[in-house]
Design a protein around this motif. Structure first.
Motif, PDB file in Angstrom:
ATOM      1  N   PHE A 217       0.840  -1.203   0.000  1.00 37.64           N
ATOM      2  CA  PHE A 217       0.000   0.000   0.000  1.00 37.64           C
ATOM      3  C   PHE A 217       0.872   1.248   0.000  1.00 37.64           C
ATOM      4  O   PHE A 217       1.836   1.335   0.761  1.00 37.64           O
ATOM      5  N   SER A 218       0.491   2.208  -0.841  1.00 37.52           N
ATOM      6  CA  SER A 218       1.115   3.533  -0.817  1.00 37.52           C
ATOM      7  C   SER A 218       0.015   4.577  -0.720  1.00 37.52           C
ATOM      8  O   SER A 218      -0.998   4.487  -1.425  1.00 37.52           O
ATOM      9  N   TRP A 219       0.211   5.563   0.151  1.00 37.85           N
ATOM     10  CA  TRP A 219      -0.731   6.678   0.307  1.00 37.85           C
ATOM     11  C   TRP A 219      -0.058   7.918  -0.249  1.00 37.85           C
ATOM     12  O   TRP A 219       0.947   8.379   0.269  1.00 37.85           O
ATOM     13  N   HIS A 220      -0.585   8.428  -1.367  1.00 39.31           N
ATOM     14  CA  HIS A 220       0.084   9.520  -2.066  1.00 39.31           C
ATOM     15  C   HIS A 220      -0.975  10.401  -2.715  1.00 39.31           C
ATOM     16  O   HIS A 220      -1.890   9.901  -3.389  1.00 39.31           O
ATOM     17  N   ALA A 221      -0.839  11.694  -2.531  1.00 40.20           N
ATOM     18  CA  ALA A 221      -1.766  12.675  -3.114  1.00 40.20           C
ATOM     19  C   ALA A 221      -3.215  12.359  -2.742  1.00 40.20           C
ATOM     20  O   ALA A 221      -4.134  12.544  -3.550  1.00 40.20           O
ATOM     21  N   GLY A 222      -3.403  11.874  -1.508  1.00 41.73           N
ATOM     22  CA  GLY A 222      -4.747  11.575  -1.029  1.00 41.73           C
ATOM     23  C   GLY A 222      -5.377  10.342  -1.629  1.00 41.73           C
ATOM     24  O   GLY A 222      -6.597  10.157  -1.537  1.00 41.73           O
ATOM     25  N   LEU A 223      -4.561   9.477  -2.248  1.00 40.28           N
ATOM     26  CA  LEU A 223      -5.062   8.260  -2.893  1.00 40.28           C
ATOM     27  C   LEU A 223      -4.282   7.049  -2.400  1.00 40.28           C
ATOM     28  O   LEU A 223      -3.065   7.127  -2.187  1.00 40.28           O
ATOM     29  N   LEU A 224      -4.983   5.916  -2.258  1.00 43.26           N
ATOM     30  CA  LEU A 224      -4.350   4.658  -1.891  1.00 43.26           C
ATOM     31  C   LEU A 224      -4.099   3.853  -3.161  1.00 43.26           C
ATOM     32  O   LEU A 224      -5.031   3.587  -3.922  1.00 43.26           O
ATOM     33  N   SER A 225      -2.835   3.483  -3.387  1.00 44.13           N
ATOM     34  CA  SER A 225      -2.479   2.647  -4.534  1.00 44.13           C
ATOM     35  C   SER A 225      -1.836   1.365  -4.033  1.00 44.13           C
ATOM     36  O   SER A 225      -1.031   1.388  -3.099  1.00 44.13           O
ATOM     37  N   ALA A 226      -2.202   0.252  -4.654  1.00 40.70           N
ATOM     38  CA  ALA A 226      -1.685  -1.054  -4.236  1.00 40.70           C
ATOM     39  C   ALA A 226      -0.879  -1.684  -5.362  1.00 40.70           C
ATOM     40  O   ALA A 226      -1.141  -1.465  -6.546  1.00 40.70           O
ATOM     41  N   ILE A 227       0.125  -2.468  -4.975  1.00 48.16           N
ATOM     42  CA  ILE A 227       0.879  -3.285  -5.925  1.00 48.16           C
ATOM     43  C   ILE A 227       1.165  -4.604  -5.217  1.00 48.16           C
ATOM     44  O   ILE A 227       1.608  -4.607  -4.063  1.00 48.16           O
ATOM     45  N   TYR A 228       0.867  -5.752  -5.877  1.00 44.33           N
ATOM     46  CA  TYR A 228       0.903  -7.008  -5.124  1.00 44.33           C
ATOM     47  C   TYR A 228       0.986  -8.221  -6.049  1.00 44.33           C
ATOM     48  O   TYR A 228       0.253  -8.315  -7.037  1.00 44.33           O
ATOM     49  N   GLN A 229       1.866  -9.150  -5.675  1.00 45.35           N
ATOM     50  CA  GLN A 229       1.913 -10.494  -6.262  1.00 45.35           C
ATOM     51  C   GLN A 229       2.620 -11.375  -5.233  1.00 45.35           C
ATOM     52  O   GLN A 229       3.848 -11.366  -5.140  1.00 45.35           O
ATOM     53  N   ARG A 230       1.852 -12.100  -4.451  1.00 39.01           N
ATOM     54  CA  ARG A 230       2.417 -12.827  -3.300  1.00 39.01           C
ATOM     55  C   ARG A 230       3.494 -13.829  -3.709  1.00 39.01           C
ATOM     56  O   ARG A 230       4.544 -13.929  -3.045  1.00 39.01           O
ATOM     57  N   GLN A 231       3.241 -14.578  -4.770  1.00 39.66           N
ATOM     58  CA  GLN A 231       4.250 -15.570  -5.147  1.00 39.66           C
ATOM     59  C   GLN A 231       5.594 -14.911  -5.438  1.00 39.66           C
ATOM     60  O   GLN A 231       6.648 -15.479  -5.138  1.00 39.66           O
ATOM     61  N   TYR A 232       5.554 -13.721  -6.015  1.00 42.01           N
ATOM     62  CA  TYR A 232       6.804 -13.057  -6.390  1.00 42.01           C
ATOM     63  C   TYR A 232       7.449 -12.379  -5.179  1.00 42.01           C
ATOM     64  O   TYR A 232       8.662 -12.194  -5.144  1.00 42.01           O
ATOM     65  N   ILE A 233       6.636 -11.995  -4.184  1.00 44.65           N
ATOM     66  CA  ILE A 233       7.208 -11.529  -2.914  1.00 44.65           C
ATOM     67  C   ILE A 233       7.948 -12.684  -2.239  1.00 44.65           C
ATOM     68  O   ILE A 233       9.079 -12.535  -1.769  1.00 44.65           O
ATOM     69  N   ASP A 234       7.313 -13.853  -2.230  1.00 45.85           N
ATOM     70  CA  ASP A 234       7.946 -15.026  -1.616  1.00 45.85           C
ATOM     71  C   ASP A 234       9.202 -15.450  -2.382  1.00 45.85           C
ATOM     72  O   ASP A 234      10.239 -15.746  -1.779  1.00 45.85           O
ATOM     73  N   SER A 235       9.125 -15.460  -3.726  1.00 44.60           N
ATOM     74  CA  SER A 235      10.274 -15.952  -4.498  1.00 44.60           C
ATOM     75  C   SER A 235      11.436 -14.962  -4.493  1.00 44.60           C
ATOM     76  O   SER A 235      12.586 -15.343  -4.751  1.00 44.60           O
ATOM     77  N   ALA A 236      11.182 -13.689  -4.163  1.00 45.99           N
ATOM     78  CA  ALA A 236      12.280 -12.717  -4.053  1.00 45.99           C
ATOM     79  C   ALA A 236      13.216 -13.056  -2.899  1.00 45.99           C
ATOM     80  O   ALA A 236      14.361 -12.586  -2.863  1.00 45.99           O
ATOM     81  N   GLN A 237      12.743 -13.881  -1.978  1.00 45.03           N
ATOM     82  CA  GLN A 237      13.583 -14.269  -0.842  1.00 45.03           C
ATOM     83  C   GLN A 237      14.761 -15.148  -1.284  1.00 45.03           C
ATOM     84  O   GLN A 237      15.687 -15.388  -0.499  1.00 45.03           O
ATOM     85  N   ARG A 238      14.741 -15.607  -2.535  1.00 38.71           N
ATOM     86  CA  ARG A 238      15.885 -16.395  -3.049  1.00 38.71           C
ATOM     87  C   ARG A 238      17.126 -15.533  -3.263  1.00 38.71           C
ATOM     88  O   ARG A 238      18.223 -16.065  -3.413  1.00 38.71           O
ATOM     89  N   PHE A 239      16.946 -14.202  -3.288  1.00 36.85           N
ATOM     90  CA  PHE A 239      18.091 -13.310  -3.495  1.00 36.85           C
ATOM     91  C   PHE A 239      18.685 -12.921  -2.148  1.00 36.85           C
ATOM     92  O   PHE A 239      17.974 -12.436  -1.260  1.00 36.85           O
ATOM     93  N   ALA A 240      19.987 -13.125  -2.023  1.00 39.71           N
ATOM     94  CA  ALA A 240      20.649 -12.898  -0.736  1.00 39.71           C
ATOM     95  C   ALA A 240      20.535 -11.448  -0.276  1.00 39.71           C
ATOM     96  O   ALA A 240      20.496 -11.180   0.937  1.00 39.71           O
ATOM     97  N   ASP A 241      20.483 -10.491  -1.225  1.00 34.05           N
ATOM     98  CA  ASP A 241      20.448  -9.084  -0.827  1.00 34.05           C
ATOM     99  C   ASP A 241      19.025  -8.541  -0.702  1.00 34.05           C
ATOM    100  O   ASP A 241      18.833  -7.346  -0.450  1.00 34.05           O
ATOM    101  N   ALA A 242      18.010  -9.388  -0.862  1.00 26.51           N
ATOM    102  CA  ALA A 242      16.635  -8.948  -0.651  1.00 26.51           C
ATOM    103  C   ALA A 242      16.356  -8.870   0.845  1.00 26.51           C
ATOM    104  O   ALA A 242      16.725  -9.777   1.595  1.00 26.51           O
TER     105      ALA A 242
END
Length: 355
Positions: free
Chosen positions: A223-248
Motif C-alpha cells: 500500500f502507498s498513500w500519495h496525493a490523497g489516494l491509496l495505490s496497491a501493488i501485489y503479487q504474493r508468489q513473487y514476494i515469496d520468491s524474491a527471498q531467493r536473493f541474498a540481498d533482498a
C-alpha cells in the motif's frame, strides 16, 4: 502521514467512495459494469480494423483507429476505471467470425482510446497472449499467466490491464476481482498494526526481467498513500520468491502474518466476486485500486480450442499521480508514459503467434 513511503506514523483514514466496494453487492449490480456494444459501435470497430489493413499493430496510434460515436463512451468508461469502481466488461466483439489479426487490431485500437500500450515482457510485446504454454510457476523465469495454474489475487505492472477473450477453457479459468481499497479498510479495522506493515517496502521478484543496472527485485510497499489516494501493488508468489536473493530484505514473522491476512481477506467471498469471460468479452481493470485473479483451468485437448486471451497494459494520460517509489517498477512516473517492463532499447512489437 506524509506522501512518501516511510513507515507511517498514522494510517490513512477509512476510505469511502465508489472504489470501496464489496463483491456480492457488485455482482448484483452487473447492469452497471456489464456493457454491450451497439450495432453502430461494432460497425465502427469493424470498419476501423479493416481500414488499418496489414500495417504493424505495434505502430498504431489512436488517430489510426477512429471511433467517432464510440469514443465518448470509451472516455466515460476510462473515467469510471480511474475514479469509480475500477473495472468494466464490454461484451459482443465478434471474434469467432473475425480472423485473429482483425480481433487483435480491434482490441489494440480500442485500447489506445483508453491509454498508450506498454511492453509486457522483456521481448517488448505490447500485445500479450494469455495461454497455457505447459510451463510451471516453480520455474523462477516463468510468469503465472503462461500456466494453467490459479494466479491468485495480484496487480499487473500498468495503470490498466485489458483482456480480450478469444477462447474459453474446458472448465475453470474464471476471472475474480476484489477492491484493494476494501482490503485496506478491512485490514485497518481488524489489525491496524498489520495494515501499517504493508506500507513498508517489500522485495518483489522481477522474474528475470531486470532493467539495466537494476536489482532482480523491486522494493515497493503493498500500500502507498500519495496525493490523497491509496495505490496497491501485489503479487504474493513473487514476494515469496524474491527471498531467493541474498540481498533482498528478509520477511519478518509479523510481515508474513500481514501478508497472510491480506491473502485471506482477498479470498473472502464477502469481499470478492467472480465473472466468466465469454469469447468476444473485453475486461478492463484499474490496477491501483483492484486486484484480479484467475482460477485454475482444464483445457481442451485440441490446440485450436484451447483457452486464449489477448492482453494489453495501458497507460492513460489522465491517470493518477503515483509515489516516487513506483519508478522502480514503472520506469517513468509520467501518466501516459509509465508502466510495463522497462528495459533499455526495447523494440516494441505485437506478435500474433504465441511464443
Amino acid at each position: 502521514m506524509s506522501s512518501h513511503n516511510a513507515f507511517p506514523d498514522r494510517l490513512p483514514p477509512q476510505i469511502e467512495g465508489p472504489s470501496a466496494w464489496f463483491g456480492p453487492d457488485m455482482a448484483a449490480r452487473s447492469d452497471e459494469w456489464l456493457l454491450h456494444f451497439t450495432e453502430t459501435e461494432l460497425a465502427e470497430i469493424a470498419s476501423a480494423s479493416l481500414a488499418y489493413g496489414e500495417a504493424d499493430i505495434a505502430s498504431m496510434r489512436r488517430e489510426d483507429f477512429p471511433l467517432p460515436s464510440l469514443r465518448p463512451r470509451l472516455q466515460a468508461i476510462l473515467a469510471e476505471l480511474l475514479n469509480g469502481r475500477g473495472f468494466v466488461l464490454l461484451r459482443g466483439l465478434p471474434v469467432q467470425r473475425w480472423s485473429l489479426r482483425q480481433s487483435a487490431v480491434a482490441f489494440y485500437g480500442l485500447g489506445l482510446h483508453l491509454g498508450r500500450a506498454r511492453p509486457q515482457n522483456a521481448q517488448g510485446h505490447v500485445l500479450g497472449h494469455v495461454k497455457d504454454l505447459g510451463l510451471s510457476s516453480d520455474d523462477p523465469r516463468v510468469r503465472i499467466y503462461q500456466t494453467h495454474e490459479r494466479q491468485t489475487f495480484h496487480t499487473d505492472s500498468s495503470d490498466i490491464v485489458g483482456l480480450l477473450c478469444l477462447q474459453t477453457a474446458r472448465s475453470g479459468g474464471r476471472s475474480a476481482l476484489v477492491s484493494s481499497v476494501t482490503l485496506y479498510n478491512e485490514l485497518r479495522r481488524l489489525r491496524p498494526d498489520l495494515a501499517a506493515l504493508l506500507f513498508q517496502p517489500l522485495a518483489t521478484d522481477r522474474r528475470g526481467e531486470v532493467p539495466a543496472g537494476g536489482k532482480p527485485f523491486f522494493e515497493i510497499p503493498v500500500f502507498s498513500w500519495h496525493a490523497g489516494l491509496l495505490s496497491a501493488i501485489y503479487q504474493r508468489q513473487y514476494i515469496d520468491s524474491a527471498q531467493r536473493f541474498a540481498d533482498a530484505p528478509r520477511l519478518g514473522a509479523e510481515t508474513v502474518e500481514a501478508l497472510d491476512l491480506f491473502d485471506a481477506l482477498s479470498n473472502d467471498t464477502r469481499l470478492n466476486f467472480m465473472m466468466s469471460l465469454e469469447p468476444g468479452d473485453l475486461q478492463f481493470v484499474h490496477n491501483h485500486s483492484l486486484l484480479h485473479d484467475r482460477t485454475a483451468f482444464e483445457d481442451w485437448p485440441e490446440p485450436e480450442r484451447q483457452r486464449h486471451l489477448l492482453r494489453l497494459w495501458l497507460a492513460p494520460e489522465s491517470a493518477r499521480p503515483l509515489p516516487p517509489v513506483f519508478a522502480q517498477r514503472y520506469g517513468s512516473l509520467v501518466p501516459g508514459e509509465r508502466g510495463g517492463v522497462t528495459m533499455v532499447d526495447l523494440a516494441l512489437n505485437a506478435p500474433l503467434a504465441v511464443d
